[in-house]
Design an enzyme around this catalytic site. Structure first.
Site, short mmCIF file in Angstrom:
data_model
loop_
_atom_site.label_atom_id
_atom_site.label_comp_id
_atom_site.label_asym_id
_atom_site.label_seq_id
_atom_site.Cartn_x
_atom_site.Cartn_y
_atom_site.Cartn_z
N ASP A 311 22.75 27.49 -61.65
CA ASP A 311 22.32 27.53 -62.92
C ASP A 311 21.41 26.46 -63.18
O ASP A 311 20.99 26.10 -64.57
CB ASP A 311 23.61 27.58 -63.79
CG ASP A 311 24.12 26.12 -63.58
OD1 ASP A 311 24.15 25.41 -62.50
OD2 ASP A 311 25.21 25.86 -64.44
N GLN A 312 20.76 25.57 -62.20
CA GLN A 312 19.97 24.53 -62.64
C GLN A 312 18.63 25.23 -63.15
O GLN A 312 18.22 26.15 -62.63
CB GLN A 312 19.83 23.64 -61.65
CG GLN A 312 18.99 23.95 -60.45
CD GLN A 312 19.19 23.08 -59.22
OE1 GLN A 312 20.22 22.44 -58.92
NE2 GLN A 312 17.89 22.58 -58.89
N GLY A 339 -8.27 28.72 -52.78
CA GLY A 339 -7.94 28.90 -51.30
C GLY A 339 -8.88 30.11 -50.77
O GLY A 339 -9.41 30.98 -51.27
N TRP A 340 -9.02 30.15 -49.39
CA TRP A 340 -9.68 31.27 -48.65
C TRP A 340 -9.40 32.72 -49.14
O TRP A 340 -10.04 33.53 -49.62
CB TRP A 340 -9.48 31.00 -47.19
CG TRP A 340 -10.26 32.16 -46.45
CD1 TRP A 340 -9.66 33.38 -45.65
CD2 TRP A 340 -11.54 32.38 -46.07
NE1 TRP A 340 -10.69 34.01 -45.13
CE2 TRP A 340 -11.80 33.23 -45.22
CE3 TRP A 340 -12.67 31.46 -46.63
CZ2 TRP A 340 -13.24 33.68 -44.71
CZ3 TRP A 340 -14.08 31.79 -46.13
CH2 TRP A 340 -14.20 32.83 -45.08
N THR A 341 -8.00 33.00 -49.43
CA THR A 341 -7.55 34.03 -49.69
C THR A 341 -7.57 34.49 -51.09
O THR A 341 -7.84 35.74 -51.42
CB THR A 341 -5.87 34.34 -49.32
OG1 THR A 341 -5.86 34.06 -47.76
CG2 THR A 341 -5.37 35.79 -49.46
N GLU A 381 -13.76 29.17 -52.55
CA GLU A 381 -14.53 29.64 -51.53
C GLU A 381 -15.21 30.81 -51.37
O GLU A 381 -14.77 31.90 -51.04
CB GLU A 381 -13.63 29.42 -50.26
CG GLU A 381 -12.88 28.12 -50.20
CD GLU A 381 -12.04 28.04 -49.02
OE1 GLU A 381 -12.17 28.56 -48.16
OE2 GLU A 381 -11.09 27.26 -48.90
N TRP A 587 -5.98 19.17 -44.15
CA TRP A 587 -5.01 20.42 -44.25
C TRP A 587 -4.26 20.51 -42.86
O TRP A 587 -5.16 20.69 -41.79
CB TRP A 587 -6.28 21.54 -44.33
CG TRP A 587 -5.62 22.71 -44.11
CD1 TRP A 587 -5.40 23.65 -43.15
CD2 TRP A 587 -5.19 23.67 -45.38
NE1 TRP A 587 -4.51 24.75 -43.66
CE2 TRP A 587 -4.68 24.66 -44.75
CE3 TRP A 587 -5.18 23.16 -46.62
CZ2 TRP A 587 -3.89 25.90 -45.61
CZ3 TRP A 587 -4.44 24.13 -47.57
CH2 TRP A 587 -3.96 25.45 -46.82
#
Length: 607
Positions: A311-312, A339-341, A381, A587
């Protein structure tokens, strides 16, 4: 980043519409003994987060509950928590879990869901009767969101907060004050002084209205507050040392925020880019919500050594990053989008840059995790050029997008971008106004890697991250020195340029020649993708046999790899300092060894 590919995540709460009819539940109590109220707690354009609250308003315990409603066509639930939710067409049914069905008189319970579309629920029923004991429509709307608080009278230990009032059809009773996503006070007015704070510490405050029926509405925007005083943060030098943490790394790679602690890396970096948020319909969105803020960590897996509870308010990577920042206050975290995708959505975003920037700030400042992020990073990108897809938004689009982000986020957030390192004549650096955009940014992450690789399956073999040119390089301008020089010539200050380091290698197979320039037959085998392998694997499986242009290469059997080592990184960091660069980034974390030797080399080299 060239080889971004998100692993498929399993969502335990992913909902699939049922083929059969879901029958109406029999009333477990009279309809007047309980109420169900709905609030849309978040809205990011293409989707939203909703919350239902069931309250026992009777005098005896409620043993179970079932909430039903209709969504208009095009609106649906995509994932849910704290209830079992099913559907039949546009009719939705939510039933209690085994552990939250019993409600004592006066008690309430909430369950939430993520949805797609823009519709609102109608024809609400609770245990077969009306949700408010009257008609079959919810009879008492939840209050609106209050205004974003403003902070004043900030001291070492306190801050005064004020906000504009919420509205409600039957009246607002009080407000819950949230600090870092947790309730710290309930007040009847529209101001509150938070005390007992720690000097020199960052906090995030938001508020939520409650009406006379105890329904809560959406949470307001968040205000970031840093108390005065405090001790000086640990010295980190004047150089940025930034690493990318991949959202999907918690799956197949089994790499978690705690690994930054156990490897010793957390004490050697200054910034983390959390990758990646998605760009859909011209807006920033959270990509994998399970990994980001729902995945539960056990005590031994968590940074704090405390297990997550069901429940946090916040779990997942975001909560682990919060714990990391508490342990290492000098670290700043940026949310990286694209990003690339996911760069295909930036063209649409650039068409309405102000709306895009507003959506991004709403994600970064979500009250559940507003204290986690210190800025935003855009990884497009590539603007006005081709990556996974081709963009034709024009040379000014990138500059306009960065300007809108700075205007929206203001001077107190970091705004950065990962950009191409194509230093060739007429190449990608020439395609967009990186010089003009630099005035709006804190720095550029210049992706000085992935120049060469087995995407050219026949070779010639060449280092994927050459620091300088060399005789026989397959493409002039494809090296770090030329890219940095070109960006400087376009007016980008050296201190706003970070040199990129890959914590992986790129390789070919079918290679007989040890020196660069040999022919190949295809990509060398890799653990996750052919032609790519982590440094932590290559250092043992195919140790370096030579260096060229400031980086290393290795020939083992019929495979040929290029990658950076601690020694070549030391040379690159020395070069970066001599160039007056702002630092370095890499990366990504999981490619390093368990002892963090590449991150250590960057840290040592920039001191």
């Amino acid at each position: 980043m060239r080889f971004r590919h998100r692993a498929a995540a399993g969502f335990a709460t992913l909902l699939l519409p049922l083929a059969g009819l879901v029958g109406l539940a029999s009333p477990a109590q009279a309809a007047t003994s309980a109420t169900a109220s709905y609030a849309k707690t978040q809205d990011w354009g293409s989707g939203f987060e909703g919350k239902w609250t069931v309250k026992n308003t009777g005098t005896t315990a409620l043993s179970s509950w079932t909430v039903e409603w209709d969504f208009p066509s095009g609106t649906s639930v995509t994932s849910a928590w704290d209830a079992d939710v099913t559907s039949s067409g546009t009719h939705w049914t939510a039933k209690n879990k085994s552990w939250n069905g019993t409600l004592a008189p006066g008690a309430s319970v909430s369950f939430g869901f993520n949805g797609s579309g823009t519709g609102s629920p109608a024809n609400c029923k609770l245990n077969g009767g009306s949700c408010d004991g009257g008609t079959t429509e919810p009879g008492d709307s939840a209050p609106s969101a209050p205004g974003t608080p403003t902070a004043s009278d900030i001291t070492n230990t306190s801050v005064k907060l004020s906000w504009s009032a919420a509205t409600d059809d039957k009246g607002v009773k009080n407000y819950d004050v949230l600090r870092d996503g947790s309730k710290v006070a309930t007040v009847t007015g529209t101001s509150y002084t938070s005390t007992g704070l720690t000097a020199g510490t960052d906090y995030s405050y938001s508020v939520q209205a409650r009406d006379t029926a105890d329904q809560t509405g959406p949470v307001s925007g968040a205000v970031r507050v840093r108390t005065t005083g405090g001790t000086t943060e640990p010295p980190t030098g004047d150089k940025v040392k930034l690493g990318y943490f991949t959202e999907w790394g918690v799956y197949g790679r089994n790499y978690h925020v705690k690994n930054l602690v156990t490897s010793g890396t957390a004490s050697k970096i200054t910034h983390i880019n959390y990758a990646f948020g998605n760009v859909k319909n011209g807006q920033c969105t959270v990509d994998d919500t399970y990994a980001a803020y729902d995945k539960a960590y056990t005590a031994d897996q968590s940074v704090s050594g405390t297990a997550d509870t069901w429940d946090q308010p916040l779990r997942g990577n975001f909560n682990q990053l919060r714990q990391l920042k508490a342990k290492y206050p000098h670290i700043k975290v940026l949310y990286s989008f694209g990003g690339w995708t996911y760069s295909g959505g930036f063209g649409q975003a650039a068409a309405n840059a102000a709306a895009f920037a507003k959506s991004c700030k709403a994600v970064v400042e979500d009250p559940r995790w507003a204290d986690v992020f210190d800025g935003i990073d855009i990884d497009w990108e590539y603007p006005n050029a081709c990556g996974l897809s081709c963009d034709t938004s024009g040379p000014a689009a990138f500059r306009n997008l960065m300007s809108a982000l700075r205007t929206e986020f203001g001077p107190n957030y970091l705004v950065t971008a990962a950009i191409t390192a194509d230093g060739s004549a007429g190449g990608k650096i020439d395609a967009a106004d990186y010089g003009g955009a630099a005035q709006h940014l804190d720095w550029y992450n210049v992706m000085t890697y992935d120049y060469f690789g087995a995407f050219d399956k026949d070779g010639p073999t060449a280092p994927h991250s050459p620091l300088t040119s060399y005789p026989g390089i397959p493409q002039e301008g494809f090296n770090s020195a030329d890219a940095i020089a070109k960006l400087k010539a376009k007016g980008v200050p050296a201190k706003k340029l970070l040199l990129g380091i890959g914590f992986y290698g790129r390789g070919w197979t079918g290679v007989t020649q040890s020196a660069p320039g040999g022919s190949a037959t295809g990509a060398a085998p890799g653990t996750y993708e052919a032609g790519i392998e982590d440094y932590k694997v290559l250092k043992n499986s195919c140790p370096a046999t030579g260096t060229i242009a400031g980086t290393a290469y290795a020939h083992c059997g019929g495979n040929w790899w290029s990658y950076d080592t601690p020694a070549t990184i030391a040379g690159k960091m020395s070069w970066a300092k001599n160039q007056g660069l702002g630092g370095a980034f890499f990366w990504e974390f999981s490619g390093d060894t368990a002892s963090g030797e590449l991150a250590t080399a960057i840290d040592s080299g920039l001191k």
